[in-house]
Design a protein around this motif. Sequence first.
Motif, PDB file in Angstrom:
ATOM      1  N   ASP A  39      42.927  24.722  32.018  1.00 10.19           N
ATOM      2  CA  ASP A  39      42.647  24.267  33.388  1.00 10.19           C
ATOM      3  C   ASP A  39      41.827  25.275  34.198  1.00 10.19           C
ATOM      4  N   ALA A  40      41.151  26.192  33.504  1.00  2.58           N
ATOM      5  CA  ALA A  40      40.375  27.250  34.183  1.00  2.58           C
ATOM      6  C   ALA A  40      39.232  26.656  35.002  1.00  2.58           C
ATOM      7  N   THR A  41      38.756  27.468  35.957  1.00  3.07           N
ATOM      8  CA  THR A  41      37.592  27.090  36.758  1.00  3.07           C
ATOM      9  C   THR A  41      36.538  28.183  36.633  1.00  3.07           C
ATOM     10  N   PRO A  46      25.346  32.374  44.326  1.00  2.00           N
ATOM     11  CA  PRO A  46      25.287  31.449  45.454  1.00  2.00           C
ATOM     12  C   PRO A  46      25.047  29.994  45.059  1.00  2.00           C
ATOM     13  N   TYR A  47      25.018  29.676  43.752  1.00  2.00           N
ATOM     14  CA  TYR A  47      24.781  28.290  43.346  1.00  2.00           C
ATOM     15  C   TYR A  47      25.976  27.418  43.684  1.00  2.00           C
ATOM     16  N   ASP A  48      25.695  26.165  43.978  1.00  2.00           N
ATOM     17  CA  ASP A  48      26.722  25.182  44.266  1.00  2.00           C
ATOM     18  C   ASP A  48      27.205  24.602  42.939  1.00  2.00           C
ATOM     19  N   MET A  49      27.816  25.467  42.140  1.00  2.00           N
ATOM     20  CA  MET A  49      28.290  25.073  40.820  1.00  2.00           C
ATOM     21  C   MET A  49      29.775  25.341  40.731  1.00  2.00           C
ATOM     22  N   TRP A  50      30.524  24.333  40.349  1.00  2.00           N
ATOM     23  CA  TRP A  50      31.966  24.486  40.188  1.00  2.00           C
ATOM     24  C   TRP A  50      32.358  23.731  38.935  1.00  2.00           C
ATOM     25  N   LEU A  51      32.816  24.441  37.927  1.00  2.00           N
ATOM     26  CA  LEU A  51      33.264  23.823  36.685  1.00  2.00           C
ATOM     27  C   LEU A  51      34.779  23.883  36.642  1.00  2.00           C
ATOM     28  N   ARG A  52      35.386  22.787  36.183  1.00  2.00           N
ATOM     29  CA  ARG A  52      36.842  22.754  36.075  1.00  2.00           C
ATOM     30  C   ARG A  52      37.204  22.330  34.663  1.00  2.00           C
ATOM     31  N   ASP A  93      12.027  42.062  27.048  1.00  2.00           N
ATOM     32  CA  ASP A  93      11.357  43.356  26.879  1.00  2.00           C
ATOM     33  C   ASP A  93      12.220  44.359  26.114  1.00  2.00           C
ATOM     34  N   GLY A  94      13.370  43.922  25.616  1.00  2.00           N
ATOM     35  CA  GLY A  94      14.318  44.817  24.965  1.00  2.00           C
ATOM     36  C   GLY A  94      15.379  45.266  25.952  1.00  2.00           C
ATOM     37  N   GLY A  95      16.487  45.732  25.448  1.00  3.06           N
ATOM     38  CA  GLY A  95      17.595  46.137  26.308  1.00  3.06           C
ATOM     39  C   GLY A  95      18.243  44.933  26.971  1.00  3.06           C
ATOM     40  N   HIS A  96      18.948  45.198  28.062  1.00  2.00           N
ATOM     41  CA  HIS A  96      19.689  44.156  28.767  1.00  2.00           C
ATOM     42  C   HIS A  96      19.480  44.297  30.270  1.00  2.00           C
ATOM     43  N   GLU A  97      19.218  43.178  30.928  1.00  2.00           N
ATOM     44  CA  GLU A  97      19.001  43.115  32.375  1.00  2.00           C
ATOM     45  C   GLU A  97      20.286  42.697  33.085  1.00  2.00           C
ATOM     46  N   PRO A  98      20.518  43.171  34.303  1.00  2.00           N
ATOM     47  CA  PRO A  98      21.692  42.736  35.050  1.00  2.00           C
ATOM     48  C   PRO A  98      21.654  41.227  35.282  1.00  2.00           C
ATOM     49  N   TRP A  99      22.800  40.585  35.138  1.00  2.00           N
ATOM     50  CA  TRP A  99      22.875  39.146  35.379  1.00  2.00           C
ATOM     51  C   TRP A  99      23.937  38.825  36.423  1.00  2.00           C
ATOM     52  N   ALA A 100      25.172  39.331  36.236  1.00  2.00           N
ATOM     53  CA  ALA A 100      26.242  38.919  37.148  1.00  2.00           C
ATOM     54  C   ALA A 100      27.360  39.953  37.175  1.00  2.00           C
ATOM     55  N   LEU A 101      28.057  39.975  38.303  1.00  2.00           N
ATOM     56  CA  LEU A 101      29.341  40.657  38.381  1.00  2.00           C
ATOM     57  C   LEU A 101      30.377  39.585  38.078  1.00  2.00           C
ATOM     58  N   GLU A 105      40.310  35.997  37.219  1.00  2.00           N
ATOM     59  CA  GLU A 105      41.685  35.849  37.703  1.00  2.00           C
ATOM     60  C   GLU A 105      42.543  35.495  36.499  1.00  2.00           C
ATOM     61  N   ILE A 106      43.641  36.210  36.335  1.00  2.00           N
ATOM     62  CA  ILE A 106      44.545  35.979  35.211  1.00  2.00           C
ATOM     63  C   ILE A 106      45.832  35.373  35.743  1.00  2.00           C
ATOM     64  N   GLU A 107      46.261  34.298  35.112  1.00  2.00           N
ATOM     65  CA  GLU A 107      47.535  33.653  35.450  1.00  2.00           C
ATOM     66  C   GLU A 107      48.172  33.155  34.164  1.00  2.00           C
ATOM     67  N   GLY A 108      49.475  33.311  34.067  1.00  2.00           N
ATOM     68  CA  GLY A 108      50.209  32.756  32.936  1.00  2.00           C
ATOM     69  C   GLY A 108      49.702  33.218  31.581  1.00  2.00           C
ATOM     70  N   GLY A 109      49.245  34.462  31.492  1.00  2.00           N
ATOM     71  CA  GLY A 109      48.817  35.011  30.217  1.00  2.00           C
ATOM     72  C   GLY A 109      47.432  34.579  29.766  1.00  2.00           C
ATOM     73  N   GLY A 110      46.667  33.944  30.669  1.00  2.00           N
ATOM     74  CA  GLY A 110      45.313  33.528  30.310  1.00  2.00           C
ATOM     75  C   GLY A 110      44.373  33.662  31.486  1.00  2.00           C
ATOM     76  N   ILE A 111      43.093  33.528  31.222  1.00  2.00           N
ATOM     77  CA  ILE A 111      42.084  33.605  32.278  1.00  2.00           C
ATOM     78  C   ILE A 111      42.037  32.253  32.978  1.00  2.00           C
ATOM     79  N   ALA A 112      42.336  32.254  34.273  1.00  2.00           N
ATOM     80  CA  ALA A 112      42.427  31.019  35.048  1.00  2.00           C
ATOM     81  C   ALA A 112      41.160  30.743  35.852  1.00  2.00           C
ATOM     82  N   GLU A 113      40.418  31.810  36.175  1.00  2.00           N
ATOM     83  CA  GLU A 113      39.222  31.629  36.995  1.00  2.00           C
ATOM     84  C   GLU A 113      38.185  32.673  36.616  1.00  2.00           C
ATOM     85  N   LEU A 114      36.930  32.214  36.508  1.00  2.00           N
ATOM     86  CA  LEU A 114      35.802  33.099  36.243  1.00  2.00           C
ATOM     87  C   LEU A 114      34.793  32.877  37.360  1.00  2.00           C
TER      88      LEU A 114
END
Length: 135
Positions: A39-41, A46-52, A93-101, A105-114
Amino acid sequence: DTDGPGSALEKDERELLARYVDAFERYDIDALTTLIREDATQSMPPYDMWLRGREDIFAWWWGPGIGCKGSRVIPTVSANGSPAFGQYKPSPDGGHEPWALQVLEIEGGGIAELTFFLDTDTLFPLFGLPPRLDS
């Protein structure tokens, strides 16, 4: 004791997060399935994106999000008390570019929100993350 520093709960969360980083960097959906709650989200300001739901999240990761395959994920200080990681996508160009922080959120022993915050120009310096990874 499950409340204090070094507690079993804290150890379980550290192990869960280490498995998440390993599985995300390998883009191993089978391994991620055992870590991300059904049931993670997921959101991506700033995108208007919400996955459930894990199914929708993985459909996005293997569809529009496939550019994240091959990413590196670097732990950093927590964000509002939640585990946080700098995500770097492979650069043409090689290497890795910053994408996201990534903030998890962890709940009940699993990842509940990213949450993937994309304002890396502002956030990465605040969290002590390098501007790019060369390897």
